[in-house]
Design a protein around this motif. Structure first.
Motif, PDB file in Angstrom:
ATOM      1  N   CYS A 192     -37.472   8.185  -6.093  1.00 28.96           N
ATOM      2  CA  CYS A 192     -36.425   9.392  -5.890  1.00 28.96           C
ATOM      3  C   CYS A 192     -35.306   9.816  -5.465  1.00 28.96           C
ATOM      4  CB  CYS A 192     -37.078  10.449  -7.127  1.00 28.96           C
ATOM      5  SG  CYS A 192     -38.355  10.061  -8.547  1.00 28.96           S
ATOM      6  N   LYS A 239     -43.846  16.908   1.240  1.00 30.24           N
ATOM      7  CA  LYS A 239     -42.948  17.756   0.151  1.00 30.24           C
ATOM      8  C   LYS A 239     -41.966  18.681   0.725  1.00 30.24           C
ATOM      9  CE  LYS A 239     -43.659  19.559  -4.172  1.00 30.24           C
ATOM     10  NZ  LYS A 239     -45.012  19.752  -5.572  1.00 30.24           N
ATOM     11  N   ARG A 288     -38.642  16.039   0.581  1.00 32.17           N
ATOM     12  CA  ARG A 288     -38.462  16.336  -1.052  1.00 32.17           C
ATOM     13  C   ARG A 288     -39.240  15.587  -1.846  1.00 32.17           C
ATOM     14  NH1 ARG A 288     -35.233  19.744  -2.720  1.00 32.17           N
ATOM     15  NH2 ARG A 288     -34.673  18.489  -4.377  1.00 32.17           N
ATOM     16  N   GLY A 305     -41.960  14.594  -4.360  1.00 34.54           N
ATOM     17  CA  GLY A 305     -41.940  14.907  -5.268  1.00 34.54           C
ATOM     18  C   GLY A 305     -41.063  16.109  -6.145  1.00 34.54           C
ATOM     19  N   MET A 306     -40.293  15.876  -5.664  1.00 32.58           N
ATOM     20  CA  MET A 306     -39.215  17.261  -6.255  1.00 32.58           C
ATOM     21  C   MET A 306     -38.408  16.419  -7.154  1.00 32.58           C
ATOM     22  SD  MET A 306     -38.682  19.103  -3.247  1.00 32.58           S
ATOM     23  CE  MET A 306     -39.566  20.663  -2.089  1.00 32.58           C
ATOM     24  N   CYS A 360     -39.671  11.932 -11.083  1.00 31.50           N
ATOM     25  CA  CYS A 360     -40.898  11.495 -10.982  1.00 31.50           C
ATOM     26  C   CYS A 360     -41.585  12.953 -11.399  1.00 31.50           C
ATOM     27  CB  CYS A 360     -41.271  10.723 -10.779  1.00 31.50           C
ATOM     28  SG  CYS A 360     -41.325  10.578  -9.380  1.00 31.50           S
ATOM     29  N   GLN A 361     -41.108  14.114 -10.611  1.00 36.27           N
ATOM     30  CA  GLN A 361     -42.078  14.755  -9.909  1.00 36.27           C
ATOM     31  C   GLN A 361     -43.433  14.499  -9.184  1.00 36.27           C
ATOM     32  OE1 GLN A 361     -41.334  18.442 -10.993  1.00 36.27           O
ATOM     33  NE2 GLN A 361     -39.468  17.527 -10.408  1.00 36.27           N
ATOM     34  N   ASN A 379     -47.546  20.785 -10.716  1.00 33.01           N
ATOM     35  CA  ASN A 379     -46.683  21.210 -11.339  1.00 33.01           C
ATOM     36  C   ASN A 379     -47.138  22.821 -11.407  1.00 33.01           C
ATOM     37  OD1 ASN A 379     -45.168  19.306 -11.546  1.00 33.01           O
ATOM     38  ND2 ASN A 379     -46.369  18.470 -13.631  1.00 33.01           N
TER      39      ASN A 379
END
Length: 91
Positions: free
Chosen positions: A11, A34, A38, A40-41, A44-45, A73
């Motif tokens: 992503c 993170k 970035r 996990g942002m 797909c989180q 989350n």
């Protein structure tokens, strides 16, 4: 395998080399990685990349996988109705 060519987070287009460099620069926990890369942002989180990055972090820092905090989350504290996100129509 060339770390420059290994995409860990699709992503955000983060490579294995990016993660190695960030760890060497002192980003030695998952939350700081993170925020810095970035990871996990994206859309797909972190569903795909966070567990992979956690394993890389564990191997580079010598920590056990279980010792690494994996962020979850964070939904809003109070649900927000969709009408607040929609643009008002003039009419």
């Amino acid at each position: 395998m060339d770390p420059k060519k290994v995409i860990v987070c699709r992503c955000e287009d983060v490579t294995l080399e990016d993660i190695y460099k960030a760890i060497e620069e002192g980003y030695t926990d998952l939350e700081s990685l993170k925020r810095y890369l970035r990871i996990g942002m994206g859309p797909c989180q972190g569903a795909h990349c966070i567990p992979i990055v956690a394993r890389i972090l564990a191997s580079k820092t010598g920590k056990k996988f279980d010792e690494i905090y994996i962020p979850g989350n964070r939904p809003p504290l109070n649900p927000i109705p969709l009408k607040y996100f929609l643009k008002k129509q003039q009419g």
